[in-house]
Design a protein around this motif. Structure first.
Motif, PDB file in Angstrom:
ATOM      1  N   ALA A 588       0.864  -1.186   0.000  1.00 45.36           N
ATOM      2  CA  ALA A 588       0.000   0.000   0.000  1.00 45.36           C
ATOM      3  C   ALA A 588       0.896   1.230   0.000  1.00 45.36           C
ATOM      4  N   SER A 589       0.486   2.260  -0.685  1.00 48.11           N
ATOM      5  CA  SER A 589       1.354   3.432  -0.892  1.00 48.11           C
ATOM      6  C   SER A 589       1.816   4.050   0.423  1.00 48.11           C
ATOM      7  N   TYR A 590       0.946   4.026   1.450  1.00 41.44           N
ATOM      8  CA  TYR A 590       1.324   4.665   2.706  1.00 41.44           C
ATOM      9  C   TYR A 590       2.389   3.862   3.469  1.00 41.44           C
ATOM     10  N   LYS A 591       2.626   2.611   3.052  1.00 41.94           N
ATOM     11  CA  LYS A 591       3.640   1.776   3.701  1.00 41.94           C
ATOM     12  C   LYS A 591       5.016   1.910   3.047  1.00 41.94           C
ATOM     13  N   VAL A 592       5.073   2.444   1.848  1.00 39.15           N
ATOM     14  CA  VAL A 592       6.345   2.547   1.122  1.00 39.15           C
ATOM     15  C   VAL A 592       7.229   3.604   1.796  1.00 39.15           C
ATOM     16  N   PRO A 593       8.486   3.275   2.085  1.00 42.12           N
ATOM     17  CA  PRO A 593       9.376   4.257   2.721  1.00 42.12           C
ATOM     18  C   PRO A 593       9.437   5.560   1.939  1.00 42.12           C
ATOM     19  N   GLN A 594       9.273   6.664   2.661  1.00 39.61           N
ATOM     20  CA  GLN A 594       9.268   7.980   2.035  1.00 39.61           C
ATOM     21  C   GLN A 594      10.653   8.617   2.006  1.00 39.61           C
ATOM     22  N   GLY A 595      11.606   7.904   2.571  1.00 43.85           N
ATOM     23  CA  GLY A 595      12.970   8.402   2.573  1.00 43.85           C
ATOM     24  C   GLY A 595      13.935   7.255   2.826  1.00 43.85           C
ATOM     25  N   LEU A 596      15.202   7.493   2.504  1.00 43.96           N
ATOM     26  CA  LEU A 596      16.213   6.454   2.631  1.00 43.96           C
ATOM     27  C   LEU A 596      17.539   7.066   3.062  1.00 43.96           C
ATOM     28  N   ARG A 597      18.200   6.401   3.996  1.00 53.08           N
ATOM     29  CA  ARG A 597      19.560   6.804   4.353  1.00 53.08           C
ATOM     30  C   ARG A 597      20.450   5.566   4.302  1.00 53.08           C
ATOM     31  N   ILE A 598      21.601   5.697   3.626  1.00 53.09           N
ATOM     32  CA  ILE A 598      22.562   4.604   3.533  1.00 53.09           C
ATOM     33  C   ILE A 598      23.578   4.754   4.660  1.00 53.09           C
ATOM     34  N   SER A 599      23.718   3.736   5.455  1.00 54.81           N
ATOM     35  CA  SER A 599      24.712   3.756   6.536  1.00 54.81           C
ATOM     36  C   SER A 599      26.007   3.116   6.044  1.00 54.81           C
ATOM     37  N   PRO A 600      27.134   3.789   6.189  1.00 54.50           N
ATOM     38  CA  PRO A 600      28.405   3.200   5.753  1.00 54.50           C
ATOM     39  C   PRO A 600      28.923   2.116   6.702  1.00 54.50           C
ATOM     40  N   GLU A 601      28.320   2.035   7.881  1.00 57.48           N
ATOM     41  CA  GLU A 601      28.739   1.066   8.894  1.00 57.48           C
ATOM     42  C   GLU A 601      27.562   0.205   9.308  1.00 57.48           C
ATOM     43  N   GLU A 602      27.869  -0.970   9.881  1.00 54.56           N
ATOM     44  CA  GLU A 602      26.820  -1.839  10.400  1.00 54.56           C
ATOM     45  C   GLU A 602      25.960  -1.076  11.394  1.00 54.56           C
ATOM     46  N   LEU A 603      24.668  -1.374  11.413  1.00 53.09           N
ATOM     47  CA  LEU A 603      23.760  -0.707  12.339  1.00 53.09           C
ATOM     48  C   LEU A 603      24.061  -1.164  13.766  1.00 53.09           C
ATOM     49  N   PRO A 604      24.043  -0.253  14.734  1.00 52.82           N
ATOM     50  CA  PRO A 604      24.347  -0.630  16.122  1.00 52.82           C
ATOM     51  C   PRO A 604      23.321  -1.627  16.643  1.00 52.82           C
ATOM     52  N   LYS A 605      23.818  -2.621  17.386  1.00 48.39           N
ATOM     53  CA  LYS A 605      22.944  -3.703  17.837  1.00 48.39           C
ATOM     54  C   LYS A 605      23.093  -3.950  19.328  1.00 48.39           C
ATOM     55  N   THR A 606      22.080  -4.586  19.892  1.00 49.89           N
ATOM     56  CA  THR A 606      22.163  -5.064  21.265  1.00 49.89           C
ATOM     57  C   THR A 606      23.008  -6.336  21.262  1.00 49.89           C
ATOM     58  N   SER A 607      23.276  -6.866  22.438  1.00 52.92           N
ATOM     59  CA  SER A 607      24.047  -8.104  22.506  1.00 52.92           C
ATOM     60  C   SER A 607      23.266  -9.290  21.970  1.00 52.92           C
ATOM     61  N   LYS A 608      21.954  -9.108  21.751  1.00 51.39           N
ATOM     62  CA  LYS A 608      21.142 -10.163  21.129  1.00 51.39           C
ATOM     63  C   LYS A 608      21.169 -10.067  19.606  1.00 51.39           C
ATOM     64  N   ARG A 609      21.977  -9.124  19.091  1.00 52.47           N
ATOM     65  CA  ARG A 609      22.150  -8.908  17.651  1.00 52.47           C
ATOM     66  C   ARG A 609      20.891  -8.357  17.000  1.00 52.47           C
ATOM     67  N   THR A 610      20.070  -7.643  17.765  1.00 49.63           N
ATOM     68  CA  THR A 610      18.941  -6.924  17.196  1.00 49.63           C
ATOM     69  C   THR A 610      19.310  -5.443  17.127  1.00 49.63           C
ATOM     70  N   VAL A 611      18.839  -4.775  16.081  1.00 51.33           N
ATOM     71  CA  VAL A 611      19.206  -3.380  15.860  1.00 51.33           C
ATOM     72  C   VAL A 611      18.637  -2.501  16.980  1.00 51.33           C
ATOM     73  N   LYS A 612      19.450  -1.564  17.443  1.00 47.26           N
ATOM     74  CA  LYS A 612      19.007  -0.613  18.471  1.00 47.26           C
ATOM     75  C   LYS A 612      18.141   0.450  17.811  1.00 47.26           C
ATOM     76  N   ARG A 613      16.902   0.101  17.622  1.00 47.66           N
ATOM     77  CA  ARG A 613      15.959   0.950  16.899  1.00 47.66           C
ATOM     78  C   ARG A 613      15.835   2.342  17.527  1.00 47.66           C
ATOM     79  N   PHE A 614      15.903   2.396  18.858  1.00 49.64           N
ATOM     80  CA  PHE A 614      15.674   3.666  19.550  1.00 49.64           C
ATOM     81  C   PHE A 614      16.708   4.729  19.170  1.00 49.64           C
ATOM     82  N   LEU A 615      17.901   4.292  18.715  1.00 49.12           N
ATOM     83  CA  LEU A 615      18.924   5.274  18.336  1.00 49.12           C
ATOM     84  C   LEU A 615      18.549   6.042  17.073  1.00 49.12           C
ATOM     85  N   PHE A 616      17.608   5.495  16.307  1.00 52.37           N
ATOM     86  CA  PHE A 616      17.230   6.119  15.039  1.00 52.37           C
ATOM     87  C   PHE A 616      15.890   6.841  15.112  1.00 52.37           C
TER      88      PHE A 616
END
Length: 620
Positions: A588-616
């Motif tokens: 659905a159109s409202y679900k399509v990302p309206q912007g994009l950022r390329i990270s040059p480094e791996e995304l920061p993760k918790t020790s469980k290897r899940t992305v620290k979403r709150f940092l973004f």
């Protein structure tokens, strides 16, 4: 509703009962096979019983009482597993410490957990000693390594038998002399700060030889706290999850009831054992079913692949990021070998996929033997992944390669497994059926069946340590645990995870967007290694989805070699944007990302290897 049950319950209620109940005809089988500098150290089930009894006996004479808290930190190794079981065997509570936490975070947990001693390896003892003056509650550090300088110096200075210093060269003989002397004392190692793990083993053994068996007097109850797990929350201070003997054994029983397991299974444990999931699937479940545990202390491929091959690993607990890297790594390596190899591989992949999709026949094992061999997986039965969803394309692709990948769902608070697919009961996109000994329901489902996932049963935690108010927030009066996760259950009983309540993006028009749904699509791209989708404030539209991705540079590098072309940052972004448009074309159109950022480094993760979403998260 389907029921996921292939075996009867074993009804083991405490770790003491489990250890003392090892089948006598299985005592000669390997329980642990750990890599050391000298080769492999194999511990049979009979020897494991001895290690647990002896170390537990020594701890009791040293003054450890039922309910005392004991920390445990180190890389995956035999000593870690033995220590975990020995601590809970005598009625003490083990506190597995996260090896990836900062010194300050570790200090907070140590000081607030009421721990009195810590079992540790040399590498993490150094980290602990950074804050030694602020750990006044810790009286002793029980050290795994035979050449640790702190342990050698301490034991040499404190020993009273006057027979000389303890050194790496004389360790095997001298540590036994010291341990035998301490066995005769009223309180062994009373003045020691860094006693050796192997000294405790010898002291406990000598005590039993002298008919001094203290653990027999220590009764263990199913509701006694076995483990105190401090969750790695993204905000605020970590909460201590109290798991009883019954919680953990009940959960392991549910796992073995739902999946056919036996002593032929070799469990390779790559994930850090301090997490509830790998300790359940890498310690409790294997021991309950007399499987073989292979602790692996490194996630470097040049380390773990030879170990997988040497030990015949057949069952591997994993997380989505590991599965995705293995899968995408296979294709990247094929591409790097040139156009001919790539064409042949993709032709075989297409044939295998056709047979799998149309006839439900798996021929990947015959076609991709070299892939399995190259990964050290000739004996693989299955990967079993927890900690988040795996993109459907990756799951299907692993099946086509005959690298069977099961998915599970759960939380530390549920000991942790609540649901799991199996080799015979699997549904695309689902985390499987609930374990046969627990209940799962959806609270207040919406028109699409989505609602909060609630869990009830013997594996639900006792509560949060010293936090009754927080406990009451998640366990209601009817004993249902409120997970904070969103999901739905289909007509056959399969559970589907749709997101986290707190992660939902709400548009100005009132539409709910689940970031995980979009992330799973993006991760189907061969050019994207990691992705996170957040809500971004838009002046006109309210909250809109915004994507941050880390490129799969391994694949891009292989393309550069194949095409003899260097990709600029702009080229990489254009490549990814084009693929995102392809992958989200049916959204659905409202679900399509309206912007994009390329990270040059791996995304920061918790020790469980899940992305620290709150940092973004958008702060606006």
């Amino acid at each position: 509703m389907l029921v996921n049950k292939v075996a009867e319950p074993r009804n083991v209620k405490t770790f003491r009962e489990m250890v003392e109940g090892f089948d006598t005809d299985k005592l000669h089988l390997p329980a642990l096979v750990g890599k050391t500098d000298e080769g492999y150290w194999t511990v049979t089930y009979g020897e494991l019983q001895d290690y647990v009894r002896y170390i537990g006996n020594a701890l009791l004479k040293m003054g450890v009482k039922k309910g005392d808290k004991i920390g445990l930190i180190g890389e995956n190794r035999n000593e870690w597993v033995i220590s975990y079981v020995a601590i809970v065997y005598i009625g003490a509570t083990v506190i597995p410490l996260d090896i990836l936490l900062s010194s300050e975070e570790t200090l907070h947990i140590v000081r607030n957990s009421d721990a009195g001693m810590i079992f540790c390896s040399s590498a993490y003892l150094t980290k602990l000693l950074e804050n030694r003056t602020m750990m006044k509650n810790i009286e002793k550090f029980i050290v795994f390594d035979k050449d640790d300088p702190n342990m050698l110096k301490d034991m040499s200075a404190k020993c009273k038998d006057k027979k000389g210093a303890l050194t790496p060269g004389n360790f095997a003989l001298r540590v036994n002399e010291i341990a035998d002397y301490e066995a005769e004392q009223k309180t062994p190692y009373k003045e020691y700060e860094f006693p050796s793990f192997f000294a405790l083993y010898r002291t406990g053994k000598r005590m039993i030889q002298n008919h001094e068996n203290l653990f027999e007097k220590q009764k263990i109850n199913p509701d006694d706290i076995a483990a105190l797990i401090f969750t790695s929350g993204t905000t605020g201070l970590p909460k201590g999850v109290m798991l009883s003997h019954y919680n953990l054994l009940f959960n392991a029983d549910g796992v073995q009831m739902s999946t056919a397991l036996s002593s032929d299974d070799h469990w390779a444990v790559l994930l850090p054992l301090h997490h509830t999931y790998p300790s359940m699937m890498g310690i409790v479940v294997p021991l309950l079913t007399h499987g073989r545990i292979i602790p692996i202390g490194s996630l470097k491929t040049n380390v773990f692949i030879p170990i997988l091959a040497d030990t015949g690993a057949s069952c591997i607990p994993a997380v989505p990021v590991l599965i995705e890297k293995i899968y995408k790594g296979v294709f990247a390596k094929v591409k790097a070998k040139g156009i001919v190899t790539s064409i042949v591989f993709h032709l075989m992949f297409a044939i295998s996929k056709f047979f799998y999709k149309v006839f439900k026949v798996k021929i990947g094992k015959a076609l991709f033997g070299s892939v399995r061999s190259g990964l050290g997986l000739n004996r693989l039965r299955f990967f079993v992944s927890g900690g988040g969803p795996i993109p459907k394309a990756v799951i299907d692709g692993m099946e086509v390669l005959s690298l069977v990948t099961m998915q599970g769902y759960g939380l530390s608070e549920t000991s942790p497994v609540a649901a799991s697919t199996t080799p015979t009961l699997n549904r695309a996109g689902s985390v499987g059926l609930p374990l046969p000994n627990i209940e799962v329901m959806i609270d207040h489902p919406d028109a699409n069946g989505n609602g909060e996932i609630l869990i009830k049963g013997g594996s639900v935690m006792l509560g949060y340590y010293k936090m009754p108010d927080k406990t009451a927030e998640v366990i209601d009066k009817n004993k249902w645990f409120h997970t904070g996760d969103l999901g739905k259950i289909d007509s056959d009983g399969y559970l589907f995870i749709t997101g986290r309540i707190k992660n939902i993006i709400v548009t100005r028009g009132g539409k709910n967007i689940y970031p995980e749904e979009i992330e799973n699509l993006l991760l189907q791209s061969e050019y994207i290694a990691e992705a996170v989708v957040i809500g971004k404030h838009d002046a006109e539209k309210g909250e809109v989805p915004f994507a941050i991705v880390y490129p799969n540079f391994e694949t891009i590098s292989a393309m550069e070699q194949e095409l003899k072309k260097a990709y600029t940052e702009e080229d990489i972004e254009a490549l990814i944007r084009k693929d995102i448009r392809r992958l989200t074309a049916d959204l659905a159109s409202y679900k399509v990302p309206q912007g994009l950022r390329i990270s040059p480094e791996e995304l920061p993760k918790t020790s469980k290897r899940t992305v620290k979403r709150f940092l973004f998260e958008d702060k606006k």
